[in-house]
Design a protein around this motif. Sequence first.
Motif, PDB file in Angstrom:
ATOM      1  N   ILE A 198      -4.895  51.115 -25.345  1.00  0.00           N
ATOM      2  CA  ILE A 198      -3.436  51.202 -25.411  1.00  0.00           C
ATOM      3  C   ILE A 198      -3.003  52.478 -24.698  1.00  0.00           C
ATOM      4  N   TYR A 199      -1.932  52.364 -23.879  1.00  0.00           N
ATOM      5  CA  TYR A 199      -1.395  53.524 -23.158  1.00  0.00           C
ATOM      6  C   TYR A 199       0.078  53.681 -23.514  1.00  0.00           C
ATOM      7  N   ILE A 200       0.497  54.906 -23.674  1.00  0.00           N
ATOM      8  CA  ILE A 200       1.878  55.194 -24.026  1.00  0.00           C
ATOM      9  C   ILE A 200       2.682  55.501 -22.770  1.00  0.00           C
ATOM     10  N   CYS A 201       3.915  54.991 -22.692  1.00  0.00           N
ATOM     11  CA  CYS A 201       4.798  55.201 -21.538  1.00  0.00           C
ATOM     12  C   CYS A 201       6.169  55.646 -22.031  1.00  0.00           C
ATOM     13  N   SER A 202       6.962  56.118 -21.087  1.00  0.00           N
ATOM     14  CA  SER A 202       8.352  56.394 -21.393  1.00  0.00           C
ATOM     15  C   SER A 202       9.109  55.070 -21.409  1.00  0.00           C
ATOM     16  N   ARG A 203      10.376  55.157 -21.697  1.00  0.00           N
ATOM     17  CA  ARG A 203      11.186  53.932 -21.787  1.00  0.00           C
ATOM     18  C   ARG A 203      11.134  53.161 -20.470  1.00  0.00           C
ATOM     19  N   PHE A 204      11.191  51.836 -20.571  1.00  0.00           N
ATOM     20  CA  PHE A 204      11.100  50.917 -19.427  1.00  0.00           C
ATOM     21  C   PHE A 204       9.749  51.032 -18.714  1.00  0.00           C
ATOM     22  N   PHE A 205       8.738  51.506 -19.433  1.00  0.00           N
ATOM     23  CA  PHE A 205       7.357  51.607 -18.943  1.00  0.00           C
ATOM     24  C   PHE A 205       7.205  52.602 -17.786  1.00  0.00           C
ATOM     25  N   VAL A 206       8.100  53.561 -17.744  1.00  0.00           N
ATOM     26  CA  VAL A 206       7.984  54.633 -16.753  1.00  0.00           C
ATOM     27  C   VAL A 206       6.750  55.471 -17.093  1.00  0.00           C
ATOM     28  N   ALA A 209       3.599  54.421 -16.417  1.00  0.00           N
ATOM     29  CA  ALA A 209       2.431  53.591 -16.699  1.00  0.00           C
ATOM     30  C   ALA A 209       1.260  54.016 -15.826  1.00  0.00           C
ATOM     31  N   PRO A 210       0.059  54.061 -16.388  1.00  0.00           N
ATOM     32  CA  PRO A 210      -1.098  54.531 -15.611  1.00  0.00           C
ATOM     33  C   PRO A 210      -1.570  53.477 -14.607  1.00  0.00           C
ATOM     34  N   SER A 211      -2.306  53.908 -13.619  1.00  0.00           N
ATOM     35  CA  SER A 211      -2.907  52.988 -12.643  1.00  0.00           C
ATOM     36  C   SER A 211      -4.409  53.241 -12.606  1.00  0.00           C
ATOM     37  N   GLY A 212      -5.127  52.229 -12.162  1.00  0.00           N
ATOM     38  CA  GLY A 212      -6.569  52.383 -12.030  1.00  0.00           C
ATOM     39  C   GLY A 212      -7.314  52.430 -13.349  1.00  0.00           C
ATOM     40  N   VAL A 213      -6.730  51.844 -14.394  1.00  0.00           N
ATOM     41  CA  VAL A 213      -7.419  51.826 -15.696  1.00  0.00           C
ATOM     42  C   VAL A 213      -7.948  50.411 -15.947  1.00  0.00           C
ATOM     43  N   PRO A 214      -8.943  50.255 -16.825  1.00  0.00           N
ATOM     44  CA  PRO A 214      -9.581  48.949 -17.036  1.00  0.00           C
ATOM     45  C   PRO A 214      -8.598  47.898 -17.574  1.00  0.00           C
ATOM     46  N   TYR A 215      -8.844  46.643 -17.149  1.00  0.00           N
ATOM     47  CA  TYR A 215      -8.085  45.498 -17.655  1.00  0.00           C
ATOM     48  C   TYR A 215      -8.927  44.760 -18.703  1.00  0.00           C
ATOM     49  N   PRO A 216      -8.263  44.052 -19.623  1.00  0.00           N
ATOM     50  CA  PRO A 216      -6.833  44.111 -19.903  1.00  0.00           C
ATOM     51  C   PRO A 216      -6.511  45.351 -20.737  1.00  0.00           C
ATOM     52  N   HIS A 217      -5.250  45.741 -20.742  1.00  0.00           N
ATOM     53  CA  HIS A 217      -4.811  46.842 -21.588  1.00  0.00           C
ATOM     54  C   HIS A 217      -3.366  46.631 -22.009  1.00  0.00           C
ATOM     55  N   ILE A 218      -2.937  47.413 -22.967  1.00  0.00           N
ATOM     56  CA  ILE A 218      -1.576  47.296 -23.512  1.00  0.00           C
ATOM     57  C   ILE A 218      -0.793  48.548 -23.160  1.00  0.00           C
ATOM     58  N   LEU A 219       0.462  48.340 -22.711  1.00  0.00           N
ATOM     59  CA  LEU A 219       1.387  49.450 -22.478  1.00  0.00           C
ATOM     60  C   LEU A 219       2.453  49.442 -23.571  1.00  0.00           C
ATOM     61  N   LEU A 220       2.709  50.589 -24.153  1.00  0.00           N
ATOM     62  CA  LEU A 220       3.781  50.745 -25.131  1.00  0.00           C
ATOM     63  C   LEU A 220       4.852  51.641 -24.541  1.00  0.00           C
ATOM     64  N   ALA A 221       6.092  51.159 -24.521  1.00  0.00           N
ATOM     65  CA  ALA A 221       7.213  51.943 -23.991  1.00  0.00           C
ATOM     66  C   ALA A 221       8.059  52.485 -25.137  1.00  0.00           C
ATOM     67  N   ARG A 222       8.214  53.795 -25.180  1.00  0.00           N
ATOM     68  CA  ARG A 222       9.019  54.412 -26.236  1.00  0.00           C
ATOM     69  C   ARG A 222      10.465  53.924 -26.178  1.00  0.00           C
ATOM     70  N   ASP A 223      11.076  53.855 -27.352  1.00  0.00           N
ATOM     71  CA  ASP A 223      12.491  53.481 -27.444  1.00  0.00           C
ATOM     72  C   ASP A 223      13.147  54.441 -28.424  1.00  0.00           C
ATOM     73  N   GLY A 224      14.384  54.847 -28.142  1.00  0.00           N
ATOM     74  CA  GLY A 224      15.061  55.832 -28.979  1.00  0.00           C
ATOM     75  C   GLY A 224      15.743  55.267 -30.204  1.00  0.00           C
ATOM     76  N   TRP A 225      15.710  53.930 -30.377  1.00  0.00           N
ATOM     77  CA  TRP A 225      16.365  53.326 -31.543  1.00  0.00           C
ATOM     78  C   TRP A 225      15.690  53.800 -32.832  1.00  0.00           C
ATOM     79  N   ASN A 226      16.508  53.972 -33.896  1.00  0.00           N
ATOM     80  CA  ASN A 226      15.922  54.340 -35.180  1.00  0.00           C
ATOM     81  C   ASN A 226      16.525  53.497 -36.295  1.00  0.00           C
ATOM     82  N   ASP A 227      15.725  53.281 -37.310  1.00  0.00           N
ATOM     83  CA  ASP A 227      16.158  52.580 -38.519  1.00  0.00           C
ATOM     84  C   ASP A 227      16.328  53.599 -39.624  1.00  0.00           C
ATOM     85  N   TYR A 228      17.566  54.075 -39.787  1.00  0.00           N
ATOM     86  CA  TYR A 228      17.864  55.045 -40.835  1.00  0.00           C
ATOM     87  C   TYR A 228      16.896  56.233 -40.764  1.00  0.00           C
ATOM     88  N   SER A 229      16.752  56.761 -39.548  1.00  0.00           N
ATOM     89  CA  SER A 229      15.950  57.961 -39.237  1.00  0.00           C
ATOM     90  C   SER A 229      14.449  57.711 -39.139  1.00  0.00           C
TER      91      SER A 229
END
Length: 498
Positions: free
Chosen positions: A3-11, A13-33
């Motif tokens: 798993i790789y962490i990215c900024s919002r909209f997958f900004v 994202a790493p390259s040249g890493v093994p497949y398959p992999h998961i990208l997680l894009a941060r989002d600023g939404w919060n549920d009651y903090s």
Amino acid sequence: MDIYICSRFFVGAPSGVPYPHILLARDGWNDYSYYTLFGVRLVVSESNQVDLDETKIMTDGQLEGFENRPFQQLPSGSIIPADLAGMICSLSSNKKYYELLASLDINLATDVLTTLRDASFLADVKKKFQEQPCFQISLLRELVARELLDEAGAAFGSEQQLISAFSAKIVLEGASAPHEFYFDFHSDLGAPRRIHSIVGLNGVGKTQVMARLAMLMSRFSKQALKEKRSALQGDDVLNPVPSIYGVVAVSFSAFDEFDRPTQLQGEKFQYSYCGLQSQRGRLKNKENLLEEIKVTLAGLPSDKRDLLKKVLGNLVRVDNLENFIDAPEENEGLYERLSAGQRLAINCIFHVLSKIDRRTLVLFDEPELHLHPQLLTGLLNVLSEILESHDSFAIIATHSPLVIQQLPMECVHVLRRDRMTPMVLKPTFQTFGESLSELTKFVFSSTEADRDYRAVLDRMCVEANHDVEAVRAIFNNQMSLSADIYLESLMDRSAGSK
């Protein structure tokens, strides 16, 4: 799978890493903090990337605050360390997320769910996280998330595990300790356990407890909405969150404490109110109740209409009542022939049937008000049949031993109070089918209430100079067995004191 962490909209994202992999894009939404929302992209190969929509991810013991967002300290493009990935729990509030996964190769889909430790797929993850505040307030914020938690994993081979037993701790103002309940709606060899009751004397907190249960189950609270917080951000606790997807609150009292939602609020929270109070707090009249029935019948689907016709005959004995169900405008006279109690009972059943769906909880406050005993037992039988047909449940707050008589002992919760300390007790004998006198004696006994007719006999015995036969003669020697036994005890007591 990495798993790789990215900024919002997958900004980033790493390259040249093994497949398959998961990208997680941060989002600023919060549920009651609580910050838990992430975009998810599955990268199978350079030319095969699947955007899986969004999921919510929390870490074990996550607290409120932006600084506690999962992977907050990792720069974009970083791989999430295995030890950190092993401490997370995920659950999506979007059916599309699981539908997209289901369209993939099953092994690839289950690999994603396992890597992200999805609570709908992994029973041990669900068990570990389901009682944590972040899980209940954020991951289960949307009603659909509660259904997906129970059902989404089944499409990938996970066993469906519905939660029908849970504890509730209700903290009322002024009480020195919480009211603690354990509700278990599991059927046991056909025993009637879909209905539980909360019973006790006035002033022990039944009505307030019912209002709090409605809030906890539905997440609807006018005060919480006003303060822009979750209804679960308080002292009251449900553990774990049960597999209940809708709430119907019913009351025949003019003094109930249920919050009354608007139509939009009711749809959003899957919560509805049926009672004598209008949205503005005014008492409804006969015309208001009739209009409610007309609106309800107009939107009732055919299967529920058929069920209504089937059960209504067990509630009221009025010829051609089916005609009123089919055409209320043309058969108002049938409704006019009903007593006030019958109208309330019918309005209740119409409303419950129109709002009930699978796994709904009906919270009924004091159904015995305005109803004679036969109508009350008829209402309970009809309610039980409706609950059974929709795999749903009910909790009834009552003063009536008739209600308790219909329920096994494990479904009866007796509230008592020692000054400001509440107690929730279980009967010490089988209540189902027990005599009303025994039920009344156990449930409503207290120092003050125990006196009843015995205080009168005490006085009469003294006035008759302890002449028991004289007291019997006042009642034409036709005293009840209980009264006569007590009178004998007074005579023995008087003889012993001489």
